[in-house]
Scaffold this motif. Sequence first.
Motif, PDB file in Angstrom:
ATOM      1  N   PRO A  61      44.015-126.812  27.406  1.00  0.00           N
ATOM      2  CA  PRO A  61      42.730-127.393  27.031  1.00  0.00           C
ATOM      3  C   PRO A  61      42.856-128.466  25.962  1.00  0.00           C
ATOM      4  O   PRO A  61      42.005-129.335  25.842  1.00  0.00           O
ATOM      5  N   GLU A  62      43.931-128.425  25.182  1.00  0.00           N
ATOM      6  CA  GLU A  62      44.066-129.387  24.080  1.00  0.00           C
ATOM      7  C   GLU A  62      44.473-130.762  24.566  1.00  0.00           C
ATOM      8  O   GLU A  62      44.500-131.713  23.782  1.00  0.00           O
TER       9      GLU A  62
ATOM     10  N   LEU B 258      31.470-120.586  20.216  1.00  0.00           N
ATOM     11  CA  LEU B 258      30.214-120.207  20.874  1.00  0.00           C
ATOM     12  C   LEU B 258      30.201-120.722  22.317  1.00  0.00           C
ATOM     13  O   LEU B 258      29.763-120.017  23.226  1.00  0.00           O
ATOM     14  N   MET B 259      30.704-121.942  22.518  1.00  0.00           N
ATOM     15  CA  MET B 259      30.699-122.495  23.871  1.00  0.00           C
ATOM     16  C   MET B 259      31.655-121.723  24.774  1.00  0.00           C
ATOM     17  O   MET B 259      31.356-121.491  25.943  1.00  0.00           O
ATOM     18  N   VAL B 260      32.789-121.307  24.238  1.00  0.00           N
ATOM     19  CA  VAL B 260      33.717-120.493  25.036  1.00  0.00           C
ATOM     20  C   VAL B 260      33.027-119.178  25.421  1.00  0.00           C
ATOM     21  O   VAL B 260      33.204-118.679  26.528  1.00  0.00           O
TER      22      VAL B 260
ATOM     23  N   GLY C 107      31.388-122.628  29.748  1.00  0.00           N
ATOM     24  CA  GLY C 107      31.914-121.469  29.051  1.00  0.00           C
ATOM     25  C   GLY C 107      33.195-120.923  29.646  1.00  0.00           C
ATOM     26  O   GLY C 107      33.617-121.305  30.735  1.00  0.00           O
ATOM     27  N   GLY C 108      33.825-120.016  28.882  1.00  0.00           N
ATOM     28  CA  GLY C 108      35.000-119.326  29.396  1.00  0.00           C
ATOM     29  C   GLY C 108      36.311-120.069  29.247  1.00  0.00           C
ATOM     30  O   GLY C 108      37.357-119.560  29.633  1.00  0.00           O
ATOM     31  N   TYR C 109      36.270-121.259  28.710  1.00  0.00           N
ATOM     32  CA  TYR C 109      37.498-122.041  28.617  1.00  0.00           C
ATOM     33  C   TYR C 109      37.380-123.042  27.494  1.00  0.00           C
ATOM     34  O   TYR C 109      36.374-123.748  27.385  1.00  0.00           O
ATOM     35  N   GLY C 110      38.375-123.111  26.634  1.00  0.00           N
ATOM     36  CA  GLY C 110      38.328-124.060  25.535  1.00  0.00           C
ATOM     37  C   GLY C 110      39.353-123.702  24.480  1.00  0.00           C
ATOM     38  O   GLY C 110      40.024-122.676  24.584  1.00  0.00           O
ATOM     39  N   SER C 111      39.471-124.592  23.493  1.00  0.00           N
ATOM     40  CA  SER C 111      40.466-124.371  22.453  1.00  0.00           C
ATOM     41  C   SER C 111      39.929-124.843  21.114  1.00  0.00           C
ATOM     42  O   SER C 111      39.351-125.928  21.016  1.00  0.00           O
TER      43      SER C 111
END
Lengths: 379, 263
Positions: free
Chosen positions: A33-34, A83-85, A321-325
């Motif tokens: 994700p980065e 929060l978004m994840v 949602g469900g994915y991020g860093s």
Amino acid sequence: MTDQIQSATGPQNDNDDERVKAMGGVRRWLIRPELGGIVGTIAVFTFFLIFAGDSGMFNAQGIMNWSLVSAQFMIIAVGACMLMVAGEFDLSVGSMIGFAGMSIALMGVTMGWPIWIAILLTFALCIAIGAVNGIIVVKTGLPSFIVTLAFLFILRGFTIFVPQVVERRTIIGGIDTAAEGDWLAPLFGGEVLGFLFQWLSDIGLIEVFSRGNRAGQPVIDGLPMLIVWAIGLMIVGQFVLTRTRFGNWIFAAGGDAQAARYVGVPVERVKITMFMFTAFCATVFATSQVMEFGSAGADRGLLKEFEAIIAVVIGGALLTGGYGSVVGAALGALIFGVVQQGLFFAGVESSLFRVFLGVILLFAVILNTYIRRIITGER
Amino acid sequence: MSSFDHDPVIEMTDIAKHFGPVIALNGVSFDIRPAEVHCLLGDNGAGKSTFIKTMSGVHKQTSGKILFEGKEMSFDSPRDAMEAGIATVYQDLAMIPLMSVTRNFWMGREPTKRFGPLRMIDFDKANTVTMEEMRKMGINLRSPDQAVGTLSGGERQTVAIARAVYFGAKVLILDEPTSALGVRQTANVLSTIDKVRKKGIGVVFITHNVRHALAVGDRFTVLNRGKTLGTAQRGQITPEELQDMMAGGQDMVALEGSLGGTV
């Protein structure tokens, strides 16, 4: 992480499943994700080193200038990212910043309470409002977009109304005087590692004032607490999200709340906690800001919620949602700060910053959607 | 099969479930023994979902008795049922596609280790166990951090089944595990069901496909309009009879004839 993966895959290469296509190194790197954040950071620094390299942007004061701006973005981006994840938004972040600052000013200056009490009560109040946001979203099943949009207006309205009634103005100053000698205020407005900067100037790495009553002192007194908070929050956020049980639950709550519930993940508790954490980050931002300016204004934090969300999206998180860093979001914030201040150093009309924001947001969202397809194998 | 030497793990007698004026279940009797596959067949709307949810602790029955290991059962939540050893694998909600196989496998029960004052997920253990359990089920993962989204539908069902088995399920409820799958993947899932049975676990296999049921089932119970129409043992019933019972006595044979083949 990487070496664990290698050791786990190592012995299997001889009996690979014929249905699993080998994934090349580039492709594997692509799904981090980065990625967007790293590429963007390199691009932005290259750009400004070429076009603003001799403008003072990269001397000690210049670096401190864009680092401070980036650190502000970073503090709210970490909260917004987690929060978004977890699958939710908070549009009330900007209003919360104004509200928290005003709350500290009203308690600390108007009512004359000690600043540390004002700060602690404000934190408690704002985190409670975050919890209310979360509870409403979770219990009603309404989109967080609508619920927090309501709070955007409610909080901003109070932030303008209350000081007008009490003080007949919307900017309250004198917080710096009230905070003098306070034990808690330096945690937000102070500086650390002053000796390091003294040493850096002694060995000639950073400049010293040549004139005035501070002649001979380094141009930078120390590392502002704002930056310490930003880096601290980023490290804690990244650790919690990728390394802990609770982090796994955050991903699960945002990835598919129902599937998570079926295996016993307390989805409601996770989401409410993330709303509270976002409120906490907004309050850290607000407290640092009022300590720096010495005043609170009713219009502080305007549009910050969107800037936080943009930083998070540049950082590779999916809006669904469900994915991020968290590190990605922090890099997004860095890009933000560097570009905003860099355009100033490069002598470019600052309104172009908004054009840049819009363009980079579009690019980031398109890239993220593409990456999502790679991960989930959708076509 | 030696499953008849054992007492049933779950025994449900005359279960009824009403939602307000709607009678979803009206007299369902069903039991499941260790090391058997008990197929529950029913057409859409027959009450299969309500039945599963009653069995797995989501709903409380309006009337009727449920015995779990000989004792009257009263689960307050699916979590309680899971702790007791009743695992349910839902058709499309089994896995979270964006998360890795390991993260999915351990979700809700992540192994932790201490690192100074911090408690973090023990990824070494989690990855090793995941790879091992998946290998036992015949799936070789490229790596444990592979996203579940890259797996096929059948493989996702298998991860969910492997997870339930690893965490000590005594009864595994599979909600239409083959309904969205192709031929090859269906075969894989059916062979996984067979492996699970051989471990001594009771499998409740919910389906509306008679052929899938006959491929692995030891006993067959047909649910129609909220009622069970009786249980048959393997070899005592033909596919046509099962099909007719599911359709509620309508003359499926005539229908099939007009379509010129088996439905």
